[in-house]
Scaffold this motif. Structure first.
Motif, short mmCIF file in Angstrom:
data_model
loop_
_atom_site.label_atom_id
_atom_site.label_comp_id
_atom_site.label_asym_id
_atom_site.label_seq_id
_atom_site.Cartn_x
_atom_site.Cartn_y
_atom_site.Cartn_z
N SER A 1 0.81 -1.22 0.00
CA SER A 1 0.00 0.00 0.00
C SER A 1 0.84 1.27 0.00
O SER A 1 0.30 2.37 0.14
CB SER A 1 -0.94 0.02 1.22
OG SER A 1 -0.20 -0.02 2.42
N SER A 2 2.16 1.15 -0.17
CA SER A 2 3.03 2.32 -0.16
C SER A 2 4.12 2.19 -1.23
O SER A 2 4.64 1.10 -1.46
CB SER A 2 3.71 2.50 1.20
OG SER A 2 2.76 2.72 2.22
N PHE A 3 4.45 3.33 -1.86
CA PHE A 3 5.56 3.33 -2.81
C PHE A 3 6.26 4.68 -2.76
O PHE A 3 5.71 5.67 -2.28
CB PHE A 3 5.07 3.02 -4.23
CG PHE A 3 4.08 3.99 -4.80
CD1 PHE A 3 4.48 5.14 -5.47
CD2 PHE A 3 2.71 3.77 -4.66
CE1 PHE A 3 3.57 6.03 -6.00
CE2 PHE A 3 1.78 4.66 -5.18
CZ PHE A 3 2.20 5.79 -5.86
N TYR A 4 7.51 4.69 -3.24
CA TYR A 4 8.30 5.91 -3.35
C TYR A 4 8.37 6.32 -4.81
O TYR A 4 8.51 5.48 -5.71
CB TYR A 4 9.72 5.69 -2.84
CG TYR A 4 9.86 5.51 -1.34
CD1 TYR A 4 8.76 5.58 -0.49
CD2 TYR A 4 11.11 5.26 -0.78
CE1 TYR A 4 8.90 5.41 0.88
CE2 TYR A 4 11.26 5.09 0.59
CZ TYR A 4 10.15 5.17 1.41
OH TYR A 4 10.29 5.00 2.77
N ALA A 5 8.29 7.62 -5.05
CA ALA A 5 8.47 8.16 -6.39
C ALA A 5 8.99 9.58 -6.26
O ALA A 5 8.84 10.22 -5.22
CB ALA A 5 7.15 8.13 -7.18
N GLY A 6 9.59 10.08 -7.33
CA GLY A 6 10.13 11.43 -7.27
C GLY A 6 10.70 11.88 -8.58
O GLY A 6 10.60 11.20 -9.61
#
Length: 337
Positions: free
Chosen positions: A205-210
């Motif tokens: 239910s969580s992800f990193y992006a940038g």
């Protein structure tokens, strides 16, 4: 050409909330009101935190080395044969279709992904369930699945018909949009999703992006669990033999529809939560107000006929594509609270 049309004003809204951390400094979260039952909470992270996850070994669920026997693909055509139907497309069928290619197999979903490259359009990824032939189109350069394939992240920045990120949930073998950013988002918000690229899941239910300068954690949050914290005041509380329905004014000034299918009660998780309702005056049975909420092709209307004391005082009207499916009375419970 295949594409999804999403009414972003209905599908989501973006707000900013602030929380006090342990060092007594202010940090801001971006709250994205996703479709149906989910919100997405964006919080800033450091580049170091992002790089740790980016460099971590992770298994990609989309496996291009496995081609099921049901899938047949050439440079010009693809054919996917399932138990119920055959899914097929060829370049000869549409002059706007430039190329097709096989992207891979997702074992957790028993589905394959075919890429369709259309003239002057963002690449469409066609997810095909190999048992029943259910299909879903997801635009973007890449499909990045959460660890259990419950959610799918995609992105594009070609500036054609989709620029930014998208998030889908798998429901009944179909990819259902939770959030899709495009130019409407960029006009309504100071946040630029079009600069984002690949995402890296840290949980289901969580992800990193940038981008080059900014890095974020995205938390997919079930709004049915946290709905009580948002209420400023209750507007309507009603029921009949099938539903319990509340209309509330929230702390951000908007109104929200919440319903429970009986025998569930208010102590349990709601069956449906809809945000960003509209209020309209009406005079069907004397003066009154309509509270209108959109849920894709469905429209929920609560009629509050304040000058009526009979069974027409509070009514629920359900429409699908402007066709009435349900019109039923509700008992007023607010005075009993």
């Amino acid at each position: 050409m295949k594409f999804q049309v999403v009414l972003l004003s209905v599908l989501f809204s973006i707000t900013t909330s602030y929380s006090q951390d342990k060092e007594n400094t202010m940090s801001s979260d971006i709250v994205i009101r996703g479709a149906v039952n989910y919100d997405i909470i964006m919080s800033t992270i450091t580049k170091e935190e992002f790089d740790v996850v980016k460099n971590r070994e992770s298994m990609r669920l989309l496996n291009d080395s496995i081609i099921p026997s049901q899938v047949h693909i050439t440079e010009d055509c693809y054919t996917v044969t399932t138990n119920t139907k055959t899914v097929k497309n060829c370049l000869d069928n549409d002059e706007q279709l430039i190329s097709v290619s096989y992207l891979g197999f997702v074992k957790a979903l028993n589905s394959c992904v075919i890429s369709e490259n259309w003239f002057e359009a963002t690449t469409s990824n066609l997810l095909i369930h190999l048992e029943d032939g259910t299909t879903s189109y997801i635009s973007g350069y890449d499909l990045i699945f959460s660890p259990t394939a419950k959610f799918i992240y995609s992105y594009a920045n070609d500036g054609i018909d989709f620029s930014g990120i998208s998030l889908h949930q798998m429901i009944n073998n179909t990819a259902t949009p939770i959030f899709i950013s495009d130019y409407t988002t960029l006009e309504d918000s100071s946040f630029d999703f079009s600069s984002f690229g690949r995402a890296f899941w840290v949980s289901d239910s969580s992800f990193y992006a940038g981008n080059i300068k900014e890095f974020y954690k995205f938390k997919i949050q079930d709004k049915r669990i946290t709905y009580n914290k948002e209420i400023k005041e209750s507007i309507l509380h009603s029921e009949n033999n099938k539903f319990i329905i509340k209309v509330d004014k929230l702390k951000n000034g908007t109104i929200r529809y919440t319903s429970w299918n009986k025998p569930n009660t208010l102590k349990e998780r709601p069956s449906l939560v809809l945000y960003n309702g509209e209020i309209e005056q009406q005079h069907k049975y004397g003066s009154g107000l309509d509270y209108r909420f959109e849920n894709g092709e469905y429209q929920y209307i609560i009629e509050h006929n304040v000058e009526t004391t009979g069974s027409k005082r509070i009514m629920l009207r359900l429409l699908k594509d402007n066709e009435e499916l349900l019109y039923t009375s509700l008992n007023d419970l607010k005075t009993k609270l």
